[in-house]
Enzyme design. Structure first.
Site, PDB file in Angstrom:
ATOM      1  N   GLY A  53       0.834  -1.200   0.000  1.00  0.00           N
ATOM      2  CA  GLY A  53       0.000   0.000   0.000  1.00  0.00           C
ATOM      3  C   GLY A  53       0.858   1.236   0.000  1.00  0.00           C
ATOM      4  O   GLY A  53       2.047   1.167   0.333  1.00  0.00           O
ATOM      5  N   CYS A  81       5.056  -6.377   1.381  1.00  0.00           N
ATOM      6  CA  CYS A  81       5.441  -4.972   1.570  1.00  0.00           C
ATOM      7  C   CYS A  81       4.714  -4.370   2.774  1.00  0.00           C
ATOM      8  O   CYS A  81       4.996  -4.734   3.905  1.00  0.00           O
ATOM      9  CB  CYS A  81       5.185  -4.208   0.271  1.00  0.00           C
ATOM     10  SG  CYS A  81       6.058  -2.647   0.189  1.00  0.00           S
ATOM     11  N   TYR A  82       3.749  -3.486   2.580  1.00  0.00           N
ATOM     12  CA  TYR A  82       3.001  -2.920   3.714  1.00  0.00           C
ATOM     13  C   TYR A  82       2.423  -4.043   4.564  1.00  0.00           C
ATOM     14  O   TYR A  82       2.437  -3.981   5.799  1.00  0.00           O
ATOM     15  CB  TYR A  82       1.875  -2.035   3.176  1.00  0.00           C
ATOM     16  CG  TYR A  82       1.069  -1.330   4.253  1.00  0.00           C
ATOM     17  CD1 TYR A  82       1.415  -0.053   4.682  1.00  0.00           C
ATOM     18  CD2 TYR A  82      -0.043  -1.939   4.842  1.00  0.00           C
ATOM     19  CE1 TYR A  82       0.689   0.598   5.674  1.00  0.00           C
ATOM     20  CE2 TYR A  82      -0.773  -1.303   5.832  1.00  0.00           C
ATOM     21  CZ  TYR A  82      -0.401  -0.029   6.237  1.00  0.00           C
ATOM     22  OH  TYR A  82      -1.121   0.602   7.210  1.00  0.00           O
ATOM     23  N   SER A 220     -16.903  -2.039 -30.502  1.00  0.00           N
ATOM     24  CA  SER A 220     -15.930  -1.504 -31.458  1.00  0.00           C
ATOM     25  C   SER A 220     -15.474  -2.589 -32.423  1.00  0.00           C
ATOM     26  O   SER A 220     -14.839  -2.312 -33.413  1.00  0.00           O
ATOM     27  CB  SER A 220     -14.720  -0.971 -30.693  1.00  0.00           C
ATOM     28  OG  SER A 220     -14.020  -2.070 -30.112  1.00  0.00           O
ATOM     29  N   GLY A 222     -13.480  -4.839 -31.309  1.00  0.00           N
ATOM     30  CA  GLY A 222     -12.294  -5.345 -30.628  1.00  0.00           C
ATOM     31  C   GLY A 222     -12.667  -6.466 -29.673  1.00  0.00           C
ATOM     32  O   GLY A 222     -13.850  -6.708 -29.417  1.00  0.00           O
ATOM     33  N   VAL A 223     -11.630  -7.109 -29.158  1.00  0.00           N
ATOM     34  CA  VAL A 223     -11.850  -8.281 -28.301  1.00  0.00           C
ATOM     35  C   VAL A 223     -12.710  -7.930 -27.079  1.00  0.00           C
ATOM     36  O   VAL A 223     -13.691  -8.609 -26.767  1.00  0.00           O
ATOM     37  CB  VAL A 223     -10.493  -8.846 -27.824  1.00  0.00           C
ATOM     38  CG1 VAL A 223     -10.697 -10.016 -26.897  1.00  0.00           C
ATOM     39  CG2 VAL A 223      -9.646  -9.246 -29.015  1.00  0.00           C
ATOM     40  N   ASP A 224     -12.367  -6.826 -26.413  1.00  0.00           N
ATOM     41  CA  ASP A 224     -13.010  -6.527 -25.135  1.00  0.00           C
ATOM     42  C   ASP A 224     -14.504  -6.276 -25.296  1.00  0.00           C
ATOM     43  O   ASP A 224     -15.328  -6.854 -24.588  1.00  0.00           O
ATOM     44  CB  ASP A 224     -12.363  -5.300 -24.473  1.00  0.00           C
ATOM     45  CG  ASP A 224     -10.850  -5.353 -24.538  1.00  0.00           C
ATOM     46  OD1 ASP A 224     -10.324  -6.463 -24.701  1.00  0.00           O
ATOM     47  OD2 ASP A 224     -10.210  -4.293 -24.445  1.00  0.00           O
TER      48      ASP A 224
END
Ligand code: XMP
Length: 507
Positions: A53, A81-82, A220, A222-224
């Site tokens: 974080g 980490c944090y 569009s 596109g894949v997504d």
């Protein structure tokens, strides 16, 4: 029903938290992200990972968690980490603030190549991003690894509690995946991650969120957005899929998109808004302004087309969210405004009118989901194409002439990649206009024309990319055809920039 013993990733706000989830899924285990505010209401996990974080444990209101509740789960815990610093304090040790931030590669020296570090070579590179380090180590804790300066970077406090100071989830930590795997081996009866389960979960989530409302889904090709439209179709919600032709499409793109949706039996409507987009972009050369204009036009066009639609569905993926720095918890800095993160969309989002079921996923995961939805391979493996289309491949002002040039060059290049069997071997390829005129000779005459740059990259998830060493013959044939057939171009360049520091698109 058997409980899902998932891997619970507790989010302390690091920009990499979602990557931890993704890596655990990559290892074949079911992972779920939980906001720290939800702890300890996280179901019955089989293992728990506390993320990194941006805060310091010494700050008065630093994120904290109920340690007694954490212990009560009785499962292996990994603090990253944090998360590691917090655990050290909970076990009675201390954390020391340092005024120097350690950011970048470090060498990992495990005390033993066993347990968490089984199979990890000496001096393996790990990635650090922190300013605090552990100070006093509590009685009974063990140092499992140190960095090149002898500072402890991995601790174990009791049988089940582990900590690592570095980020195993980023690819710069060369053995990070192995370390995560070793940690998960300490857990019992973890549920497997299956893409079909994810599909069902997404469909259930969509049904619950949408209810009886009408959804407008921008497509569009596109894949997504294709995966999203098919997912909504499969969920059986009241959906209109709309393909907006913004005039910034590749050659014959509209026809291809319509025919692909026809093949999948998902109805789509087309709105030709090219004049409107080009008029709005007239004279604009600033990349961020272009993106803002295009994003806002998209929303306006949708709303004009559907009037009283109650929800806007977008195929936003995780990298779009993190690069646009639009995730409320992310402290990541803004790289560029992806078209689905412009101001108008954020306003709609605040009103609860945006549906983004794919926002936790990465591109390769979306492709796997698409396969599970029965979407044909060639549709799923089309190269990514940015929402703002050719506008971000046309530095400077966007004009019909310039668009015509890159559209034609792109078609030649993509055609050659297919012809030479390279289309599926590259992640993305295109031609960009280099808005510089240079001198050449054409048919004994002086020419003074534009240059175009060809770009072909490989990538795993679009966060980093490398340029592709295409065969010289392929490049030669592409250049030859462009120089002979595309009017207004007298120079072809090949872009050999990695991301970072460049990005995949030119803007
Ligand atoms: P960059 O240029 O950021 O691109 O390295 C990473 C990937 O994202 C695509 N891209 C976008 N996709 N809307 C999108 O849907 C956008 O505004 C956008 N900008 C870049 C790019 O094509 C590449 O695959």
């Amino acid at each position: 029903m058997q409980e899902s013993r998932h891997v619970a990733v507790i989010d302390f706000g690091s920009q990499y938290t979602q990557l931890i989830v993704r890596r655990v899924r990559e290892l074949g285990y079911l992972a779920k992200l939980h906001a720290i505010e939800d702890f300890p209401e996280i179901g019955s996990p089989g293992a728990i990972i506390l993320s990194g974080g941006p805060r310091s444990t010494s700050e008065p209101d630093a994120p904290d968690l109920d340690f007694a509740a954490l212990r009560a789960f009785g499962v292996p815990v990994l603090g990253v980490c944090y998360g590691m610093q917090l655990l050290n304090i909970k076990f009675g040790g201390t954390v020391e603030a340092s005024d120097r931030r350690e950011y970048g590669p470090a060498a990992l020296h495990p005390v033993e190549a066993a347990g968490l570090f089984e199979g990890v070579p000496e001096a393996s590179q790990v990635w650090m991003s922190h300013s605090d380090t552990v100070g006093v180590l509590p009685a009974g804790s063990r140092v499992l690894a140190a960095n090149q300066h002898g500072t402890p970077v991995s601790l174990q406090w009791d049988q089940r509690f582990f900590g690592i100071q570095f980020h195993p989830e980023v690819t710069h930590s060369h053995d990070g995946l192995r370390i995560l795997h070793n940690f998960l081996l300490q857990a019992e009866r973890l549920a497997a991650f299956r893409i079909d389960d994810l599909k069902r979960e997404l469909i259930d989530g969509i049904r619950a969120t949408v209810g009886g409302r009408q959804v407008v889904c921008g497509v569009s090709g596109g894949v997504d957005s294709t995966v999203l439209a098919v997912l909504l179709h499969e969920a059986g919600v009241n959906m209109r899929a709309i393909f907006v032709d913004h005039g910034l499409m590749r050659k014959d793109e509209g026809d291809e998109v319509r025919s692909n949706f026809h093949r999948m039996s998902v109805p789509i409507e087309t709105v030709d808004a090219s004049e409107r987009f080009l008029a709005a972009l007239d004279g604009v050369d600033d990349p961020e302004k272009k993106r803002e204009i295009i994003g806002n036009q998209f929303v306006d066009v949708f709303w004009d087309a559907v009037g009283d639609a109650e929800l806007l569905a977008q195929g936003t993926l995780y990298p779009d969210v993190i690069e646009s720095a639009s995730n409320a918890k992310s402290k990541a800095s803004k790289i560029k405004t992806h078209h689905n993160r412009v101001g108008r969309i954020l306003e709609l989002q605040a009103q609860g009118k945006v549906l983004e079921p794919l926002a936790d996923l990465f591109k390769d995961e979306v492709r796997a989901l698409g396969t599970s939805l029965g979407i044909p391979h060639d549709i799923l493996h089309r190269h990514p194409f940015p929402g703002p289309g050719l506008a971000v491949r046309c530095p400077g002002v966007v004009t019909p002439d310039r668009l015509h040039i890159i559209r034609e060059c792109d078609a030649v290049f993509i055609g050659k990649l297919r012809e030479h069997g390279w289309y599926d071997r590259v992640w993305q390829a295109y031609a960009a206009l280099v808005p510089v005129k240079t001198v050449g000779v054409k048919g004994d005459e002086r020419s003074y024309e534009w240059a175009v740059a060809l770009r072909a990259v490989i990538s795993d998830d679009a966060m980093t990319a490398d340029w592709v060493e295409l065969p010289a013959q392929l490049l030669r044939e592409t250049s030859h055809r462009i120089l002979n057939e595309v009017k207004g171009v007298n120079r072809v360049l090949y872009d050999i920039s990695t991301k970072p520091p460049a990005s995949i698109e030119w803007e």
